[in-house]
Design an enzyme around this catalytic site. Structure first.
Site, PDB file in Angstrom:
ATOM      1  N   LYS A  76       0.852  -1.190   0.000  1.00 11.39           N
ATOM      2  CA  LYS A  76       0.000   0.000   0.000  1.00 11.39           C
ATOM      3  C   LYS A  76       0.889   1.241   0.000  1.00 11.39           C
ATOM      4  CE  LYS A  76      -3.876   1.964   2.682  1.00 11.39           C
ATOM      5  NZ  LYS A  76      -4.703   1.767   3.897  1.00 11.39           N
ATOM      6  N   SER A 134      -9.665   1.480   2.852  1.00 12.66           N
ATOM      7  CA  SER A 134      -8.826   2.281   2.000  1.00 12.66           C
ATOM      8  C   SER A 134      -7.751   1.491   1.247  1.00 12.66           C
ATOM      9  CB  SER A 134      -8.131   3.364   2.835  1.00 12.66           C
ATOM     10  OG  SER A 134      -7.255   2.800   3.778  1.00 12.66           O
ATOM     11  N   SER A 183      -9.783  -0.921   7.020  1.00 13.54           N
ATOM     12  CA  SER A 183      -9.233  -0.670   5.684  1.00 13.54           C
ATOM     13  C   SER A 183      -8.501  -1.847   5.050  1.00 13.54           C
ATOM     14  CB  SER A 183      -8.275   0.530   5.729  1.00 13.54           C
ATOM     15  OG  SER A 183      -8.996   1.735   5.680  1.00 13.54           O
TER      16      SER A 183
END
Lengths: 102, 493
Positions: B85, B160, B184
């Site tokens: 990420k 996310s 997330s």
């Protein structure tokens, strides 16, 4: 019964100044409505009886502890300063526009 | 021969020199080249660096000979492509956290998890898309455009950490890391049909994770099998002297903790049924009920439990997380790193640089600044922390009777792009079943548990005791033996 806040445009502008955020007039209007709705939803938290309850800061989680306050190796200063939009690396200073007269 | 797809198979084949790390790396890069124009899982692909790293691994000295690091052949992720990420710092690649404020930013150091992955022989392929500063549940708040769900490209992958979930679901990479503050990792894992684990607070070092809400943030893994996840998790878990909030508790051998035969006899599963009353889609409810039956079939027992304060998790979360975010994001001032706007005074510099933050980030900074401001701190922030303590106590009481708590990960399947962006509160409710684990600091996993009639995946969430990720991985391993987990038909994209 609800103690929920209603946010005016003036409230939003005051909070934005605290956070150093520049908002457009449209954002001020939008956030006034949205903060009223979101904090209104959060109002149910304020209705809970928490007498005698200690506020949690960090989740209690195993053996997390403090260490001795001893200096250790850190990032190289030149490398860190090279990230700055403006700096005087020889002097070890970050450069910013003038502070006074704003 | 066709190349192995899962991490443990790749590692074994590369170690045996049946395939080269370069071949595996090229395959991952080819799939990204083919699929990412549609799915937009990646913000940065390090083709050159990844191929060089793979070639370097292929040049390792034969096992048993001197030279390089002893036993690279035994490295647990030898030659395995991994995606990160984009809020996890990498010294060799840009790290934007999905924000214009950090566009083109290359950190001066790598996160501890990145160093551990490299030491384990992994090949870092690139950086995945996410909501700006991990604030969102759909990746639609990324400054660089949304990712798309490989099961239906008109829908979001969740967020996310949506890019990491997509990269694993579409088989671009077998493993990825994401981060969690309120769901997330688990929510996009559920919406994309892969495994996602939020570790216990303190289990994984956060050194080099761009901070959102420091009492909640954790890095965690995505994988398509429990075995792969166990291998990855064992590498990133453990104390790090550079993160004072990482715990020194011993790291068990997660691979050995897997069942081997799918038997989880004796596992006590608690079901907080009153939380399932409203807002859970029928298709999700059906898949959840089926998953509970499969847990029973594997030997687990079900017990009804109550978590009286868990329904307050979302409002508590949005008070606590945004308060911390407003403080953490004060650092984006255009002085030390990141982008800087033109300005003639320091005050203007702050305002104009921070004007580049996206609307959702500004909204959260506004909420957080308000709840920390004079006159409101006790009424909102302290109160929320007290209710947080009550939520944690609910779980402690539940864990006296059961070993894990089961809920659907998300009340809905993947939603359509644009469906929730106009209504922040509706977007926040995506995390209704996930945020409590972050507030209580507990480990929780999302396990694929089938598809709805419209062919969209559903996730089963299991929450465990602190530092008992092994039990969650065992249950995931058992369930994966009982569910045929289909993959999205990405080759038709």
């Amino acid at each position: 019964m609800s103690m929920a806040e209603t946010f005016t445009r003036a409230d939003i502008e005051r909070i934005a100044r605290l956070a150093r955020l520049e908002l457009t007039p449209d954002e001020v209007t939008l956030f006034a409505g949205q903060l009223t709705a979101i904090l209104g939803y959060a109002d149910q938290v304020r209705q809970v009886d928490t007498s005698g309850v200690e506020a949690a800061a960090l989740p209690a989680s195993g053996s997390i502890g403090s260490r001795e306050d001893e200096p250790g190796p850190s990032l190289d200063r030149d490398v860190v300063m090279s990230q700055a939009p403006a700096a005087d690396r020889a002097a070890g200073l970050f450069k910013v526009p003038r502070v006074l007269g704003s | 021969m066709s190349l192995p797809r899962n991490a443990c198979e790749i590692r074994a084949a590369v170690a045996a020199r049946d395939v080269s790390a370069v071949e595996v790396c090229r395959e991952a890069l080819d799939r990204i080249t083919r699929l990412d124009p549609t799915l937009h899982a990646f913000l940065h692909v390090d083709e050159k660096g990844a191929l060089e790293r793979a070639a370097q691994l292929d040049r390792r000295p034969p096992a048993g000979r001197g030279g390089g690091a002893p036993g690279l052949d035994r490295a647990p992720l030898l030659g395995v492509p991994v995606a990160l990420k984009d809020n996890i710092c990498t010294a060799a690649m840009p790290t934007t956290a999905g924000s214009r404020v950090l566009e083109h930013y290359v950190p001066p150091y790598s996160a501890t998890v990145v160093e551990r992955l490299e030491h384990a022989g992994a090949v870092i392929i690139g950086k995945t898309n996410c909501d700006e500063f991990a604030m969102g549940s759909s990746t639609e708040h990324s400054a660089f455009g949304p990712s798309r769900n490989p099961w239906d490209t008109g829908r979001t992958p969740g967020g996310s950490s949506g890019g990491s979930a997509v990269a694993v679901a579409a088989d671009m990479v077998p493993l990825a890391l994401g981060s969690e503050t309120g769901g997330s990792i688990r929510q996009p894992a559920a919406l994309c049909g892969v495994l996602g684990l939020k570790p216990t607070y303190g289990r994984v070092s956060r050194y080099g994770l761009i901070a959102f809400a420091s009492s909640l943030d954790q890095i965690g893994p995505f994988a398509r099998s429990a075995k792969d996840m166990a291998a990855l998790f064992g590498i990133i878990a453990g104390r790090d002297p550079r993160d004072a909030t990482s715990a020194a508790d011993a790291v068990p051998d997660y691979t050995k903790a897997l069942t081997g035969d799918g038997d989880i006899s004796g596992l006590r599963v608690g079901v907080p049924r009153e939380l399932l009353q409203d807002g859970v889609e029928p298709g999700v409810r059906d898949a959840f009920d089926a998953a509970l039956r499969e847990l029973q079939g594997a030997g687990a027992t079900l017990t009804d439990i109550r978590l009286p304060h868990a329904s307050l998790a979302i409002p508590v979360y949005y008070l606590v997380a945004n308060a911390e975010a407003s403080s953490n994001l004060a650092r984006y001032d255009g002085v030390r790193y990141g982008t800087r706007a033109d300005a003639s005074t320091l005050s203007d510099l702050y305002y104009r640089t921070r004007a580049r933050l996206g609307a959702e980030v500004k909204r959260r900074i506004m909420i957080g600044t308000f709840v920390l401001s004079a006159g409101y701190y006790d009424a909102y922030y302290v109160k929320a922390q007290q209710v947080r303590a009550l939520i944690r106590k609910d779980y402690e009481e539940a864990f006296a009777r059961v070993d894990v708590v089961a809920l659907p990960t998300s009340p809905t399947v993947a939603f359509k792009l644009g469906e929730r962006t106009a209504d922040p509160l509706k977007m926040y409710l995506s995390d209704v079943f996930t945020a409590a684990a972050n507030l209580a600091g507990l480990p929780a996993i999302s396990i694929p548990c089938g598809l709805t009639r419209e062919t969209l995946p559903v996730g089963l969430q299991l929450t465990g005791r602190p530092f008992d990720e092994a039990t969650l991985l065992r249950a995931a391993d058992a369930l994966e033996r009982r569910f045929v987990t289909p993959r999205p038909d990405v080759d038709s994209l």
